[in-house]
Every structure is written in C-alpha cells, then in structure tokens.
Design a protein around this motif. Structure first.
Motif, PDB file in Angstrom:
ATOM      1  N   ASN A 520      94.641  70.082  36.522  1.00 17.81           N
ATOM      2  CA  ASN A 520      93.949  68.884  36.997  1.00 17.81           C
ATOM      3  C   ASN A 520      92.483  69.226  37.208  1.00 17.81           C
ATOM      4  O   ASN A 520      92.037  70.333  36.898  1.00 17.81           O
ATOM      5  CB  ASN A 520      94.593  68.338  38.274  1.00 17.81           C
ATOM      6  CG  ASN A 520      94.686  69.394  39.376  1.00 17.81           C
ATOM      7  OD1 ASN A 520      93.745  70.152  39.603  1.00 17.81           O
ATOM      8  ND2 ASN A 520      95.839  69.471  40.036  1.00 17.81           N
ATOM      9  N   VAL A 521      91.743  68.285  37.720  1.00 14.37           N
ATOM     10  CA  VAL A 521      90.306  68.487  37.875  1.00 14.37           C
ATOM     11  C   VAL A 521      90.017  69.635  38.827  1.00 14.37           C
ATOM     12  O   VAL A 521      89.179  70.507  38.542  1.00 14.37           O
ATOM     13  CB  VAL A 521      89.635  67.193  38.365  1.00 14.37           C
ATOM     14  CG1 VAL A 521      88.149  67.431  38.607  1.00 14.37           C
ATOM     15  CG2 VAL A 521      89.809  66.076  37.351  1.00 14.37           C
ATOM     16  N   TYR A 522      90.713  69.683  39.957  1.00 15.44           N
ATOM     17  CA  TYR A 522      90.434  70.709  40.965  1.00 15.44           C
ATOM     18  C   TYR A 522      90.749  72.117  40.430  1.00 15.44           C
ATOM     19  O   TYR A 522      89.942  73.047  40.559  1.00 15.44           O
ATOM     20  CB  TYR A 522      91.255  70.442  42.222  1.00 15.44           C
ATOM     21  CG  TYR A 522      90.845  69.197  42.972  1.00 15.44           C
ATOM     22  CD1 TYR A 522      89.539  68.737  42.924  1.00 15.44           C
ATOM     23  CD2 TYR A 522      91.779  68.468  43.720  1.00 15.44           C
ATOM     24  CE1 TYR A 522      89.158  67.591  43.602  1.00 15.44           C
ATOM     25  CE2 TYR A 522      91.401  67.326  44.402  1.00 15.44           C
ATOM     26  CZ  TYR A 522      90.093  66.884  44.341  1.00 15.44           C
ATOM     27  OH  TYR A 522      89.712  65.749  45.007  1.00 15.44           O
ATOM     28  N   THR A 523      91.933  72.270  39.854  1.00 12.94           N
ATOM     29  CA  THR A 523      92.314  73.596  39.345  1.00 12.94           C
ATOM     30  C   THR A 523      91.430  74.019  38.163  1.00 12.94           C
ATOM     31  O   THR A 523      91.099  75.203  38.014  1.00 12.94           O
ATOM     32  CB  THR A 523      93.781  73.588  38.903  1.00 12.94           C
ATOM     33  OG1 THR A 523      93.976  72.553  37.927  1.00 12.94           O
ATOM     34  CG2 THR A 523      94.694  73.340  40.093  1.00 12.94           C
ATOM     35  N   ALA A 524      91.041  73.042  37.319  1.00 14.14           N
ATOM     36  CA  ALA A 524      90.174  73.379  36.187  1.00 14.14           C
ATOM     37  C   ALA A 524      88.805  73.845  36.663  1.00 14.14           C
ATOM     38  O   ALA A 524      88.245  74.811  36.123  1.00 14.14           O
ATOM     39  CB  ALA A 524      90.027  72.169  35.263  1.00 14.14           C
ATOM     40  N   LEU A 525      88.253  73.159  37.690  1.00 16.93           N
ATOM     41  CA  LEU A 525      86.956  73.580  38.225  1.00 16.93           C
ATOM     42  C   LEU A 525      87.046  74.971  38.842  1.00 16.93           C
ATOM     43  O   LEU A 525      86.136  75.786  38.703  1.00 16.93           O
ATOM     44  CB  LEU A 525      86.463  72.564  39.248  1.00 16.93           C
ATOM     45  CG  LEU A 525      86.003  71.209  38.679  1.00 16.93           C
ATOM     46  CD1 LEU A 525      85.724  70.228  39.823  1.00 16.93           C
ATOM     47  CD2 LEU A 525      84.764  71.375  37.821  1.00 16.93           C
ATOM     48  N   ALA A 526      88.151  75.240  39.550  1.00 18.45           N
ATOM     49  CA  ALA A 526      88.326  76.567  40.157  1.00 18.45           C
ATOM     50  C   ALA A 526      88.423  77.653  39.080  1.00 18.45           C
ATOM     51  O   ALA A 526      87.795  78.712  39.188  1.00 18.45           O
ATOM     52  CB  ALA A 526      89.574  76.566  41.041  1.00 18.45           C
ATOM     53  N   LEU A 527      89.205  77.412  38.012  1.00 16.30           N
ATOM     54  CA  LEU A 527      89.351  78.398  36.946  1.00 16.30           C
ATOM     55  C   LEU A 527      88.031  78.616  36.217  1.00 16.30           C
ATOM     56  O   LEU A 527      87.659  79.754  35.902  1.00 16.30           O
ATOM     57  CB  LEU A 527      90.424  77.929  35.963  1.00 16.30           C
ATOM     58  CG  LEU A 527      90.685  78.850  34.765  1.00 16.30           C
ATOM     59  CD1 LEU A 527      91.131  80.224  35.233  1.00 16.30           C
ATOM     60  CD2 LEU A 527      91.716  78.231  33.833  1.00 16.30           C
ATOM     61  N   GLN A 528      87.304  77.540  35.960  1.00 15.39           N
ATOM     62  CA  GLN A 528      86.023  77.667  35.272  1.00 15.39           C
ATOM     63  C   GLN A 528      85.033  78.473  36.095  1.00 15.39           C
ATOM     64  O   GLN A 528      84.330  79.353  35.562  1.00 15.39           O
ATOM     65  CB  GLN A 528      85.460  76.281  34.972  1.00 15.39           C
ATOM     66  CG  GLN A 528      84.102  76.315  34.287  1.00 15.39           C
ATOM     67  CD  GLN A 528      83.494  74.936  34.119  1.00 15.39           C
ATOM     68  OE1 GLN A 528      84.189  73.930  34.301  1.00 15.39           O
ATOM     69  NE2 GLN A 528      82.228  74.874  33.779  1.00 15.39           N
ATOM     70  N   ALA A 529      84.943  78.195  37.399  1.00 19.18           N
ATOM     71  CA  ALA A 529      84.018  78.937  38.261  1.00 19.18           C
ATOM     72  C   ALA A 529      84.368  80.421  38.292  1.00 19.18           C
ATOM     73  O   ALA A 529      83.487  81.296  38.255  1.00 19.18           O
ATOM     74  CB  ALA A 529      84.041  78.357  39.667  1.00 19.18           C
ATOM     75  N   PHE A 530      85.668  80.743  38.337  1.00 18.29           N
ATOM     76  CA  PHE A 530      86.083  82.148  38.366  1.00 18.29           C
ATOM     77  C   PHE A 530      85.722  82.858  37.064  1.00 18.29           C
ATOM     78  O   PHE A 530      85.196  83.976  37.065  1.00 18.29           O
ATOM     79  CB  PHE A 530      87.590  82.215  38.614  1.00 18.29           C
ATOM     80  CG  PHE A 530      88.136  83.615  38.600  1.00 18.29           C
ATOM     81  CD1 PHE A 530      88.035  84.439  39.711  1.00 18.29           C
ATOM     82  CD2 PHE A 530      88.749  84.123  37.461  1.00 18.29           C
ATOM     83  CE1 PHE A 530      88.530  85.730  39.689  1.00 18.29           C
ATOM     84  CE2 PHE A 530      89.246  85.407  37.430  1.00 18.29           C
ATOM     85  CZ  PHE A 530      89.137  86.214  38.552  1.00 18.29           C
ATOM     86  N   LEU A 531      85.997  82.214  35.914  1.00 19.95           N
ATOM     87  CA  LEU A 531      85.734  82.852  34.629  1.00 19.95           C
ATOM     88  C   LEU A 531      84.239  83.034  34.372  1.00 19.95           C
ATOM     89  O   LEU A 531      83.823  84.018  33.741  1.00 19.95           O
ATOM     90  CB  LEU A 531      86.355  82.024  33.505  1.00 19.95           C
ATOM     91  CG  LEU A 531      87.884  82.003  33.449  1.00 19.95           C
ATOM     92  CD1 LEU A 531      88.362  81.089  32.333  1.00 19.95           C
ATOM     93  CD2 LEU A 531      88.448  83.399  33.260  1.00 19.95           C
ATOM     94  N   GLU A 532      83.420  82.082  34.826  1.00 25.16           N
ATOM     95  CA  GLU A 532      81.974  82.213  34.610  1.00 25.16           C
ATOM     96  C   GLU A 532      81.404  83.466  35.257  1.00 25.16           C
ATOM     97  O   GLU A 532      80.435  84.041  34.761  1.00 25.16           O
ATOM     98  CB  GLU A 532      81.263  80.968  35.154  1.00 25.16           C
ATOM     99  CG  GLU A 532      81.451  79.724  34.302  1.00 25.16           C
ATOM    100  CD  GLU A 532      80.766  78.520  34.908  1.00 25.16           C
ATOM    101  OE1 GLU A 532      80.244  78.652  36.053  1.00 25.16           O
ATOM    102  OE2 GLU A 532      80.748  77.453  34.273  1.00 25.16           O
ATOM    103  N   VAL A 533      82.015  83.910  36.361  1.00 25.23           N
ATOM    104  CA  VAL A 533      81.508  85.088  37.073  1.00 25.23           C
ATOM    105  C   VAL A 533      82.273  86.351  36.682  1.00 25.23           C
ATOM    106  O   VAL A 533      81.686  87.399  36.412  1.00 25.23           O
ATOM    107  CB  VAL A 533      81.582  84.865  38.599  1.00 25.23           C
ATOM    108  CG1 VAL A 533      81.115  86.117  39.341  1.00 25.23           C
ATOM    109  CG2 VAL A 533      80.735  83.665  38.994  1.00 25.23           C
TER     110      VAL A 533
END
Length: 640
Positions: A520-533
């Motif tokens: 969902n939107v929340y989990t996707a944003l969390a995964l994206q933020a983690f992978l970017e770093v």
C-alpha cells in the motif's frame, strides 16, 4: 766372312726421374725412337708435368752432317731374323752434344771437336759408340729444352692464374667493401631512426610530465585557494564567535549586577520547570503505556477477529524483547526516583544539546562522540538514565528534516560498539515511533479499534497539543525520515568498529518486509525510503543477490501496487495520485539502477576511521575502555 753385329754399351745412367734410359741392352734406331716416345708419355704423367709444345724433330743440320762416305757396313747375317734391317747403311755423322748446355757456341764447338775426332781413324766400334753417345746427348738436350719450354708455359699459366685470382680477389674485396658500405649506411639509418624514436618518446614523456606538473600545480593552487577560503571562513567564524562572546560577556556582566536580586526568583523558576518537566515526562510515559496496552488489546482482539497486526514472527519477537527492555529500564528508573531531579534534567539537556550540534563533518562527529561518552561516564547520573535519554533524543532528532541520517548513524554505531545496550534501546524507540522499522503493519478493523483516531495512534500518528493528531503529510514525512535513519544505521561501516546491527540485519528486514507486509502507500513509502539510503551498501555487499531481490520487488510488490491502483484500491482521489507517484519512484529507482549511486551525505565516511573516534593514547582508558566495563557491569542485569 759375313757382316758383323756390333754390341754397344753406353756408360750413362740407367734411370732419370724413375724412367729407365736403357731398358734393353741391344737398341736399334726404331726401337730407340719408340723408347723416347714412351719416355715422353711417362714424363707427361710424371709429377713434373712437362708439356711438349713441339713434336720431336731430329735435326740433320746440326746433329748429322754428311761427309764423304768413310765406310759402309752391311749387315747380312741379320736378314733372316730382321728383314727390315737389311741393306742398312751406317754413315758416320757428327754429334752435337753441346745442346745440353743451352749455347749455340758450345754446340758448334762440340760439333767441331766431334768432327775433328771423327776425322781421326777409329775402329768401327768406337765410331758406333761415338755416334750413339752424340745422339743420346741430342735427345737429352731436346728433352731439356722441351721441359724448359713446358716450365716456362706452366709458369706463364700460373702467372695468368695468379693475376686472374688477384683480379678476382680485388673484385671480391670491392664487392665486400661495397656491401660493408651499404650495411654501414643501413646501420646508420637504423641508428638515426631509433634515435629519432627515442627523442620523440622522450619529448612525449616530457610533455606528459609537464602536463602532470601543470595539473598538480593547478590542483595545489585550488587546494591552497580552498584552504585560504576555509581559513577566511574560520577567521570570520572566530570573529563572530569572539563578538558573540564579548556580547555574552557584557550580558553576563550586566546580569551579574542583578544576580543577587534575581537569585530567589531563579530558584523558584527552576523548581517550577523541574515540576513541569516531571509532569510532562509522566504524561508521556502514561501515553506510551496506553499505546502499548492498546496494542496488547489489539493483539488479543486480532486473535478472535482475524489478523490485524501483520509482520514476521521473528521481527515481532525482536520488537517485543526491545520494548520490554525499554520498559524495564523505565520502570527501574522510576522506582529509584530518577527522572525528576535537577541532575537528570541537566543530563537530558546536555545530551540533547550535543545531538543538536552534530553537523555531519568528520571532526564534528568525533568531538560529539567524546562529549557523549563524557556525559555517560558522569557518576552523578546513572547509566540507565543516560542511555535511555540518548536513544529517545536520537530518534527525536532523526525524525526532524535535517538530512543528517549518516552522521547520527555514525554516532549511534560508535556508541553501540562500546555500550551494546544502547542499540537495543535505540531500535526500541524507533519501533515505537515508526512501526515500519520492525517491520510491522496494523490493518484497520472496527472490531479492534473504536475510532479512526485510535487506529492512527496505533500506527504511529503523533498527538499534538489539544489532543489533535498530526496531519497525514506530517506522519508520512516523519515515517520516511525514521526509515532513512534506520537505513543509515544498518549500512554504516567504520573501520575498526563493529556495527552490531549492520547489513545482515538490513537484508533480514527487507526479507521480513516482503514476506509479511501488504503493498500500500504507507509500506511502499517506507520501503522506498529504506532502499534510497541502504540500497547502495546492500548492493556493494550482496551484489547479484540484491539485484535479484530488486527484481522480486519489481515483479511482485510494485505489480501489486499497480493492480491496487487500477482496481481502485488506493481510495480514489489523492490516494491514487500518491499511489502513482510512489509506483513511479520505485520503478525509476530500480530501472535506472539508482542503487549504484552513493547516496548524498555518505561520502564523508570514506575518510573516517576508528582512530578518529578515539582520543590520545593516554586518555584511551578514560574515553572508551575505562567506561565500557562500567557500562557492561551496570547494564548486565538488563541484558541477561
């Protein structure tokens, strides 16, 4: 009485040059000629190799001179045996033996003497003997002349051969000299070409070195310019600090005059502030206990009404252990009456001030670590208070949009390498503030939550003053900041410092996330933020395995987001826009391989080393080693 046969015996040598001169004792004129011919043939094949240039001519002018017949001798007794010798007349002839001395005068003299001798009366035998001797001498002289002529011709031929050989040698010498000249010219040409190539290479090398020197000079000039600018900035900063210190000094002097009058008011204000802080701390603790109690109730209700909390069992167990550890420390601090004293408030303010002063530079991080260790080693405040405060304030600072995740992660990893319990408390605070760091997701259920506000509080919405919850944008932004800080922690690698929650834990977090959490939107944003770093560090360690993991995310997680967006599962309106944006960002990150690019703010770690965080050798025990044992002793009851 018939004709008489005369037998002549010549007193001459029997052989000349291994050739028999008188092989037969009885010679006739024809046999004598045949014998001479055979001698010539033997001489041709003899080692002397005499060549006869003229045929044998018996001279009658010199050798034999006719005279009036002195006597005539007929040999009739031999006609029957030798028919060819019948009616043979032997006439007296003169001998020219002087030919052997190679002089015509001597030959004439000999002929004259022989003629004088022949004029004398001699017997028949003596006449025959004289004639044969004279003939023998003529033959020998003729042979000698022939040999001389042959020698002269042979000598002339040898001279011609020698001249021809000399001419050939001269030609060979000229050819050899011409060849040497050509070889010398070729060698000189090769030497000149090699020298030219060498000079060209040397010139190219000099040009390359000059370019390097020019580049080095430019770099040195740029470095010097940067140093001058840095020095100017430092001087400006020092001037500003000096002016600020002077202003503060003047303010202090002005305040000192009123110190006595305001002393009582200051004490009252301090007591009031302490009571207010204690009340606030109690209210936060009560609120945290209410949330934990509510989550426990949700867990109980989820067992009856279906799964509400979604997460991997191993991750949830780790979260529970960390939360219990944090709760135990809080309870023991409360039981000891800690948390409301002036020393506690002073330590809290010191830790918060140090964390706020972190700027992300190498020297700054080193100094802040030293300051935090000094605060932890202060005996006036228990270690449990210092560590719990450090974890709480660190998470609070990282949830602010200051983009210092890597600097805070460095500080956290170095502190945790000496005080391991600090990492558990830090992760417990992160799990409490952001459930996606577990990873965990709570689905909304009317059976589990009385109101929508209760659900928002359960997933991490922050309650503001007046009981109002923060906006969704603030919540999402705060979750992204917490995930970026968590990603910075797991990917931090410092030489000589062990990260007890490193890349292996980051890999485990991604696996638990993909296996347990919905798309969902929340989990996707969390995964994206983690992978970017953390994506850069994970790819550098796991390489092709991490690429396979990204393919799984693209094939399953992103596909699930697209299906939910197309099926209207995003909630419509703004939710669909957010869903499209996060899907686009995920596809861009994976498709353009952003994980190969080093994230902004991480580069300064390449110049950091473990000794940068350790003071001088004489202070080493007081810096880390001396207090590490105290931490272990004081916190051992919380670990085991």
């Amino acid at each position: 009485m018939g004709p008489t046969v005369v037998k002549l015996e010549l007193p001459c040598p029997s052989t000349v040059g291994n050739i028999a001169l008188d092989p037969q004792p009885d010679w006739s004129f024809d046999s004598l000629l045949s014998e001479l011919n055979s001698i010539e043939q033997k001489l041709k094949t003899s080692p002397l190799s005499f060549t006869k240039t003229q045929p044998r001519i018996i001279s009658t002018s010199k050798c034999f001179q006719r005279r009036p017949a002195s006597f005539v001798m007929r040999v009739d007794e031999l006609e029957d045996e030798h028919p060819h010798m019948h009616s043979t007349l032997v006439k007296a002839q003169g001998f020219a033996a002087g030919e052997s001395y190679f002089s015509d005068n001597s030959e004439d003299e000999l002929s004259a003497s022989n003629q004088l001798q022949l004029m004398d009366k001699v017997s028949l035998a003596e006449g025959e003997l004289a004639e044969l001797i004279d003939e023998k001498r003529l033959f020998i002289a003729d042979d000698l002349r022939s040999q001389i002529v042959a020698l002269e011709s042979h000598l002339m031929n040898e001279n011609k051969k020698l001249a021809s050989a000399l001419i050939q040698v001269e030609k060979n010498f000229e050819g050899r000299r011409e060849l040497d000249r050509k070889l010398d010219m070729q060698y000189q040409r090769n030497v000149a070409e090699a020298l030219d190539n060498h000079l060209t290479a040397v010139q190219r090398n000099h040009e390359h070195k000059s370019q390097i020197e020019e580049r080095k000079i430019r770099n040195d000039a740029a470095i010097e310019d940067a140093k001058r600018r840095e020095k100017a900035m430092q001087e400006e900063r020092l001037r500003q600090e000096t002016s600020k210190a002077e202003a503060e000094m003047q303010a202090k002097l002005a305040e000192k005059k009123r110190a006595e009058e305001a002393k009582t008011a200051a004490l009252v204000a301090a007591e009031k502030a302490a009571s207010t802080a204690a009340t606030k701390s109690k209210s936060e603790a009560i609120q945290q206990q209410m949330v934990m109690h509510h989550l426990a109730n949700i867990t109980k209700q989820s067992q009856a009404a279906g799964t509400v909390i979604k997460g991997a069992e191993s991750g949830l167990n780790l979260e529970e252990r960390r939360i219990n550890l944090l709760k135990d420390i809080a309870d023991k601090n409360k039981a000891q009456g800690l948390g409301s004293t002036k020393d506690y408030l002073s330590h809290v303010s010191k830790i918060q001030r140090v964390l706020k002063q972190i700027t992300g530079t190498k020297e700054n991080v080193r100094k802040k670590v030293e300051e935090l260790v000094k605060v932890f080693s202060d005996p006036s405040c228990p270690h449990t208070i210092s560590i719990a405060t450090f974890a709480e304030k660190m998470v609070f600072q990282c949830s602010n949009p200051n983009q210092l995740w890597f600097a805070y992660a460095h500080v956290a990893v170095v502190i945790a390498s000496k005080v391991p319990i600090s990492m558990d408390l830090l992760l417990a605070e992160l799990n409490r503030v952001c459930i996606f760091t577990v990873p965990k997701f709570i689905s909304y259920s009317k059976l589990a939550f009385n109101t929508k506000e209760d659900y928002c509080k359960a997933i991490g919405y922050k309650e503001l003053e007046g009981g109002v919850l923060e906006s969704e944008e603030d919540f999402v932004s705060r979750m992204e900041l917490c995930m970026k800080f968590y990603g910075a922690v797991v990917q931090t690698e410092i030489e000589g410092v062990e990260n007890i929650h490193g890349l292996k834990d980051g890999w485990a977090w991604v696996a638990r996330f993909l296996n347990s959490l919905p798309a969902n939107v929340y989990t996707a944003l969390a995964l994206q933020a983690f992978l970017e770093v953390a994506g850069f560090g994970l790819h550098r360690k796991y390489k092709s395995q991490f690429v396979k993991l990204l393919n799984i995310i693209s094939g399953k997680f992103v596909s699930a987001l697209k299906k939910k967006r197309e099926g209207g599962g995003g909630g419509g309106g703004g939710e669909d826009v957010k869903m499209s944006k996060v899907v686009s960002n995920m596809e861009t990150y994976i498709g353009s391989k952003k994980f190969l690019e080093e994230p902004v703010g991480r580069s300064f770690k390449t110049t950091l080393a473990s000794h940068d965080f350790v003071p001088e050798l004489e202070n080493h025990n007081n810096f880390y080693g001396g207090h590490s044992q105290n931490y272990s002793n004081s916190n051992s009851r919380y670990f085991y």
